[in-house]
Design an enzyme around this catalytic site. Structure first.
Site, PDB file in Angstrom:
ATOM      1  N   SER A 188     -21.972  27.351  -3.014  1.00 44.52           N
ATOM      2  CA  SER A 188     -23.397  27.390  -3.171  1.00 44.52           C
ATOM      3  C   SER A 188     -24.045  28.873  -2.907  1.00 44.52           C
ATOM      4  CB  SER A 188     -24.181  26.576  -2.157  1.00 44.52           C
ATOM      5  OG  SER A 188     -23.836  25.398  -2.474  1.00 44.52           O
ATOM      6  N   GLY A 198     -39.833  17.228  -9.655  1.00 51.38           N
ATOM      7  CA  GLY A 198     -38.508  16.816  -9.187  1.00 51.38           C
ATOM      8  C   GLY A 198     -38.018  16.981  -7.966  1.00 51.38           C
ATOM      9  N   THR A 224     -26.702  22.550 -12.836  1.00 53.53           N
ATOM     10  CA  THR A 224     -27.720  23.068 -11.648  1.00 53.53           C
ATOM     11  C   THR A 224     -28.303  24.141 -12.114  1.00 53.53           C
ATOM     12  OG1 THR A 224     -26.383  24.143 -10.257  1.00 53.53           O
ATOM     13  CG2 THR A 224     -26.098  21.762  -9.894  1.00 53.53           C
ATOM     14  N   CYS A 225     -29.112  24.654 -11.021  1.00 52.95           N
ATOM     15  CA  CYS A 225     -29.832  25.971 -11.350  1.00 52.95           C
ATOM     16  C   CYS A 225     -28.933  26.968 -11.411  1.00 52.95           C
ATOM     17  CB  CYS A 225     -31.087  26.134 -10.454  1.00 52.95           C
ATOM     18  SG  CYS A 225     -30.510  26.239  -8.672  1.00 52.95           S
ATOM     19  N   ASN A 226     -27.860  27.012 -10.940  1.00 61.01           N
ATOM     20  CA  ASN A 226     -27.001  28.070 -10.879  1.00 61.01           C
ATOM     21  C   ASN A 226     -25.385  27.787 -11.176  1.00 61.01           C
ATOM     22  OD1 ASN A 226     -26.221  26.747  -8.454  1.00 61.01           O
ATOM     23  ND2 ASN A 226     -27.329  28.197  -7.102  1.00 61.01           N
ATOM     24  N   ARG A 227     -25.036  26.553 -11.829  1.00 64.46           N
ATOM     25  CA  ARG A 227     -23.862  26.592 -12.256  1.00 64.46           C
ATOM     26  C   ARG A 227     -24.132  25.463 -13.464  1.00 64.46           C
ATOM     27  NH1 ARG A 227     -20.439  25.996  -8.868  1.00 64.46           N
ATOM     28  NH2 ARG A 227     -21.759  26.410  -6.906  1.00 64.46           N
TER      29      ARG A 227
END
Length: 502
Positions: free
Chosen positions: A109, A194, A49-52
């Site tokens: 998150s 998206g 994802t954007c942060n993982r």
């Protein structure tokens, strides 16, 4: 079960490292294939994802698995292993299950409670199924994670405990004002079509913006998003789609820009923004640093390798007790003419946008530093209880499933013995009529079933308890079962087309 996860996230790594380590769809597919080809892994799935970025695998050796998965992450991300290692965390067996369930519930998150992660977990599972890298364990794990996440959102107020990343971003852009009042009547440009861009567009529509322009490299997807925005009962808004080449012109008319694409390079440069506003790009001022004191549980988890339910700390393990220095954008102090929200990883908008007079930029990095929301403790505690209960239930189910092929193989062997003995009886008593033969066969089968019922039921119960994995081995040893027969039963179950599909 020998589940292993190796990964990095906004909790363990700075944005600069996460940006460089981001994986495109093709790179994720290659990573999965290479992981499956590696000796320690039999299944693999990647959650990006954007942060993982997390790599899940079923491995037969813990230390070899950690080394192999870490190396593969480094190779495919393009970040050297030595540089990547300090930011990696490792979870094993039940702790790995607990981690994914917590992620699915939004507990891990950037903004606690956001629900978009469920769609990303679903995508990760679909990718593993499509590439045939997700077997029984990861199919069961990811499907159960989706159920746990949905349960947490339906049974608790975790949705109220935190806000979605998009809503939180708009709050930061509004700088203390009501986001709906702040956005009302403005023109918005959304770059990308998206899931994140679609969520941003829908959120903008609900705030009452005057117009939304959608730009995307694939025009059909932009057209489709515009169609959805215009049809919504409570989100209908004037919207239109444009080609990516028209972004420069649209910037001159926009008040708000949201960008979230899969581009590996910048979509908006500081020069382009300056041109759109008709201003000169000034020399870069110093970007101030801020001291951030980490929470007590902000630890280097990569150094704490979890094995057999215990934590074995490496030499450099331990909490990050000292403050760390982070760089934050120095925003313009004048009136904001263009508000920019960059939700992409790696970033779409040049970080030097802070040098453009009249621009306010909020990106993933600034969101990470500003995310100090205080979720409702009771709801978070309830979700943590749900996660703990579900982890225990998942472990019991997996242990019970582990013994099931052995039980099936045992009953198959018993049936073969019965069939063999009835065949011998036919040879010795050829004058038996069909009714007599059927009665004898049924009697022998009932005797065998009654003898096997208690031990097979009991072994399933025992196997579901902690430490019960060895009962399947004991059963195989006691009845001299062929390991290949047991393996064949497992493969047949795994290849069942009705299994592993949600």
């Amino acid at each position: 079960m020998s589940l292993l996860v190796v990964g990095l996230s906004h909790r363990s790594a700075p944005v600069s490292v996460l940006e460089r380590a981001s994986l495109a769809a093709e790179a994720q597919a290659k990573l999965l294939q290479d992981t499956l080809a590696a000796e320690p892994a039999t299944e693999a799935a990647v959650l990006a994802t954007c942060n993982r970025i997390e790599l899940y695998a079923d491995v037969d050796k813990f230390h070899a698995g950690v080394a192999e998965l870490s190396t593969l992450l480094a190779q495919h991300s393009g970040v050297g292993l030595d540089e990547l290692t300090p930011y990696l965390y490792v979870h094993y067996e039940d702790r790995a299950v607990h981690h994914l369930f917590s992620v699915a519930c939004g507990l891990d998150s950037m903004v606690v409670g956001e629900g978009q992660i469920l769609g990303q977990i679903k995508d990760a599972l679909a990718r593993g199924q499509e590439l045939h890298t997700a077997g029984r364990l990861l199919n069961d794990l990811f499907q159960q994670a989706l159920r746990v996440g949905k349960r947490a959102h339906s049974e608790t107020g975790i949705d109220r405990a935190g806000q979605s990343l998009v809503s939180f971003g708009f709050q930061q852009l509004a700088a203390g004002a009501d986001p709906a009042l702040w956005a009302e009547g403005k023109r918005a440009l959304v770059i990308g079509a998206g899931s994140m861009s679609s969520l941003a567009a829908a959120t903008l529509a609900r705030t009452g913006v005057a117009e939304i322009v959608v730009a995307n490299r694939t025009r059909a997807r932009a057209d489709r998003l515009v169609e959805i925005l215009q049809q919504g009962d409570d989100t209908a808004v004037r919207a239109r789609a444009v080609e990516m080449s028209a972004v420069g012109d649209e910037l001159t008319r926009a008040d708000i820009v949201v960008s979230c694409t899969g581009s590996t390079g910048l979509v908006l440069t500081a020069d382009a923004l300056a041109d759109a506003l008709g201003v000169t790009l000034d020399a870069a001022p110093e970007r101030p640093t801020a001291t951030v004191t980490p929470a007590p549980d902000d630890v280097d988890q990569h150094a704490a390798w979890v094995e057999n339910g215990s934590v074995a700390s490496a030499a450099h393990a331990g909490p990050r007790t000292g403050p760390r220095r982070v760089t934050v954008p120095a925003q313009s102090t004048g009136p904001v003419r263009l508000a920019l929200l960059d939700l992409a990883m790696p970033r779409d908008i040049d970080g030097a946008a802070h040098r453009v007079d009249g621009v306010r930029l909020v990106d993933i990095e600034s969101l990470a530093e500003a995310s100090a929301d205080a979720p409702m403790a009771a709801d978070v505690d309830r979700v943590r209880t749900i996660v703990s209960d579900e982890v225990a239930a998942f472990g019991a189910a997996q242990r019970a499933a582990h013994v099931a092929p052995t039980v099936v193989a045992l009953r198959t062997m018993a049936a073969d013995v019965v069939a063999g003995e009835i065949a011998r009886l036919d040879g010795r008593l050829p004058d038996l009529d069909e009714k007599q033969r059927a009665e004898i066969t049924q009697t022998v089968r009932r005797v065998v079933d009654k003898l096997l019922h208690a031990p097979t039921v009991r072994v399933k119960q025992l196997a579901s308890e902690p430490g019960g994995a060895g009962y399947a081995d004991a059963l195989r040893e006691l009845f001299d079962l062929d390991p290949q027969t047991v393996a064949a039963v497992s493969r047949a179950d795994l290849n069942d087309p009705n299994r592993g599909r949600s």
